[in-house]
Design an enzyme around this catalytic site. Structure first.
Site, PDB file in Angstrom:
ATOM      1  N   TRP A   1     -57.619  57.753  45.564  1.00  0.00           N
ATOM      2  CA  TRP A   1     -58.619  56.800  46.076  1.00  0.00           C
ATOM      3  C   TRP A   1     -58.432  56.597  47.566  1.00  0.00           C
ATOM      4  CZ3 TRP A   1     -62.747  56.531  43.499  1.00  0.00           C
ATOM      5  CH2 TRP A   1     -62.737  56.610  42.106  1.00  0.00           C
TER       6      TRP A   1
ATOM      7  N   ASP B   1     -57.685  48.181  49.484  1.00  0.00           N
ATOM      8  CA  ASP B   1     -58.479  48.450  48.283  1.00  0.00           C
ATOM      9  C   ASP B   1     -57.641  47.979  47.096  1.00  0.00           C
ATOM     10  OD1 ASP B   1     -59.799  49.430  46.079  1.00  0.00           O
ATOM     11  OD2 ASP B   1     -59.790  51.538  46.709  1.00  0.00           O
TER      12      ASP B   1
ATOM     13  N   LYS C   1     -62.516  47.005  36.792  1.00  0.00           N
ATOM     14  CA  LYS C   1     -61.163  47.163  36.271  1.00  0.00           C
ATOM     15  C   LYS C   1     -60.672  45.815  35.720  1.00  0.00           C
ATOM     16  CE  LYS C   1     -61.577  51.254  38.192  1.00  0.00           C
ATOM     17  NZ  LYS C   1     -61.572  51.694  39.576  1.00  0.00           N
TER      18      LYS C   1
HETATM   19  C1  LIG Z   1     -62.173  52.724  40.467  1.00  0.00           C
HETATM   20  C2  LIG Z   1     -61.667  52.707  41.857  1.00  0.00           C
HETATM   21  C3  LIG Z   1     -62.498  52.942  42.965  1.00  0.00           C
HETATM   22  C4  LIG Z   1     -63.955  53.351  42.828  1.00  0.00           C
HETATM   23  O1  LIG Z   1     -64.753  52.364  42.306  1.00  0.00           O
HETATM   24  P1  LIG Z   1     -66.340  52.614  42.162  1.00  0.00           P
HETATM   25  O2  LIG Z   1     -66.812  51.303  41.670  1.00  0.00           O
HETATM   26  O3  LIG Z   1     -66.526  53.727  41.192  1.00  0.00           O
HETATM   27  O4  LIG Z   1     -66.860  52.958  43.488  1.00  0.00           O
HETATM   28  C5  LIG Z   1     -61.948  52.845  44.231  1.00  0.00           C
HETATM   29  N1  LIG Z   1     -60.651  52.550  44.402  1.00  0.00           N
HETATM   30  C6  LIG Z   1     -59.817  52.330  43.372  1.00  0.00           C
HETATM   31  C7  LIG Z   1     -58.389  51.998  43.627  1.00  0.00           C
HETATM   32  C8  LIG Z   1     -60.301  52.409  42.064  1.00  0.00           C
HETATM   33  O5  LIG Z   1     -59.482  52.184  41.027  1.00  0.00           O
END
Ligand SMILES: *Cc1c(COP(=O)(O)O)cnc(C)c1O
Length: 376
Positions: A102, A187, A211
């Site tokens: 990511w 993030d 999540k």
């Molecule tokens: C799932 C995830 C993303 C992407 O999320 P989207 O909603 O599909 O854009 C980005 N960073 C991390 C750490 C993730 O777990």
């Protein structure tokens, strides 16, 4: 009704109480004769939901007063692009710290924007080993491996790498490393609100909802007002944090039903005893799964170094790919789903987000012990 033991990595399981509340309120929200989806985002019914979601989030996470809470669209991936669009300028440079895929994606989008702007991006640290398809990440960087540029426009890192199962600051009371003096951006998609977090060190935090706190498509951004003010004014309004902050995330029509579900999930978190109780449950769940791995160490193999092992996404391998397939298939027969590792890394992945009950982890831990006994 049989609810599956859902270990999906995201979209992921939601608290049953939050879903049942949505079911009960679906066709007649608060006696209004219509669902919350059918209300105007400018009407008092929806406004109350929006305000409650915001205030629950502020309360549970102790969001500092100088930070705004924004509910935006496009998921965390859109933030990968929106961040450099706002905070890079010609000649400027941004730092990225990589511990998985990511972070790589965030870096890739920043490179694209930097090329358009005449700006730069720089790796302040990476724990990636190998190249291409063989590239792997098994730990977070040590303090001395992080080489920050104090003049950077910002430094970006990923608190939990969902695919590789690498997480920062997992020990009780552990702190994030020092990422230097530049504005700090994180993030937190896959470990948002897994425990109380000192947000005062961060200038901007973002998390896709699917999540830990709600459905997909929605991303929560917590940003210091001083950071929002730095954002460029010459990009389209829809991409400016300032515009969303000035309008309380109601500049355009927000994803009202998704925000309503976040309200339900956060109300559940509060009812459970808030983030201290959530953290205790998360530690117990991860403890059960890692114990099953470590007690059958000749059979299961965790590729991540102990001190960086994610409590949210436990990844492990079995002796052969055929056994991994069998593990996933047999677990499914016992109503345990979502265990297949990400296609880029293979193996097994157990996602143990806030809404996964401790009992599910215990059931899976028992299954892992049995499976090792019969196939080892
Ligand atoms: C799932 C995830 C993303 C992407 O999320 P989207 O909603 O599909 O854009 C980005 N960073 C991390 C750490 C993730 O777990």
């Amino acid at each position: 009704m049989i609810r599956k033991l859902n270990f999906n990595a995201g979209p992921a399981t939601l608290p049953l109480a939050a879903l049942e509340r949505a079911q009960a309120e679906l066709t007649d929200f608060a006696g209004s004769g219509m669902s919350v989806m059918e209300h105007s985002h400018r009407g008092k019914e929806y406004e109350a939901v929006h305000a409650e979601a915001t205030s629950l989030l502020r309360e549970l996470l102790a969001v500092p007063a100088d930070m705004d809470v924004l509910f935006l669209q496009g998921g965390a991936s859109q933030q990968f692009a929106t961040l450099p669009m706002n905070f890079l300028t010609p000649g400027a440079s941004a730092d990225y710290v990589l511990t998985g895929v990511w972070g790589e994606k965030a870096l890739g989008e920043a490179k694209t924007v930097a090329a358009m702007y005449g700006a730069k991006v720089r790796l302040a640290a990476t724990t990636g080993v190998g190249d291409g398809k063989e590239k792997s990440y098994a730990r977070v960087p040590t303090q001395s491996e992080i080489a920050p540029d104090a003049a950077a426009a910002y430094v970006h890192f990923t608190s939990n790498e969902t695919i590789h199962g690498v997480q920062y600051a997992v020990a009780p009371g552990a702190q994030f490393p020092d990422f230097g003096g530049a504005p700090l951006i994180c993030d937190m998609s896959s470990d948002f609100m897994w425990r109380s977090t000192d947000l005062s060190r961060f200038d901007l935090v973002y998390a896709g909802a699917q999540k830990n706190i709600g459905p997909s498509g929605l991303v929560v951004v917590l940003a210091k007002k001083s950071m929002i003010e730095r954002g460029r004014k010459d990009i389209p309004k829809i991409f400016q944090y300032r515009v969303h902050a000035d309008n309380g995330s109601l500049y355009n029509t927000p994803p009202t039903f998704a925000i309503y579900l976040v309200r339900n999930v956060l109300a559940w978190v509060k009812g459970e005893g808030g983030l201290p109780a959530i953290e205790a449950a998360n530690r117990e769940k991860a403890g059960v799964i890692y114990a099953a791995i470590d007690q059958n160490a000749g059979f299961y193999r965790a590729p991540v170094e102990t001190s960086s092992r994610s409590l949210m996404n436990v990844v492990f391998r079995l002796p052969t790919e055929a056994l991994e397939e069998r593990f996933v298939a047999e677990a499914k027969k016992h109503d345990m789903v979502g265990l297949k590792g990400h296609r880029s890394v293979g193996g097994v992945r157990v996602s143990l987000y806030n809404a996964v009950p401790v009992a599910w982890a215990k059931t899976l831990g028992d299954f892992m012990n049995d499976f090792a006994k019969h196939n080892g």
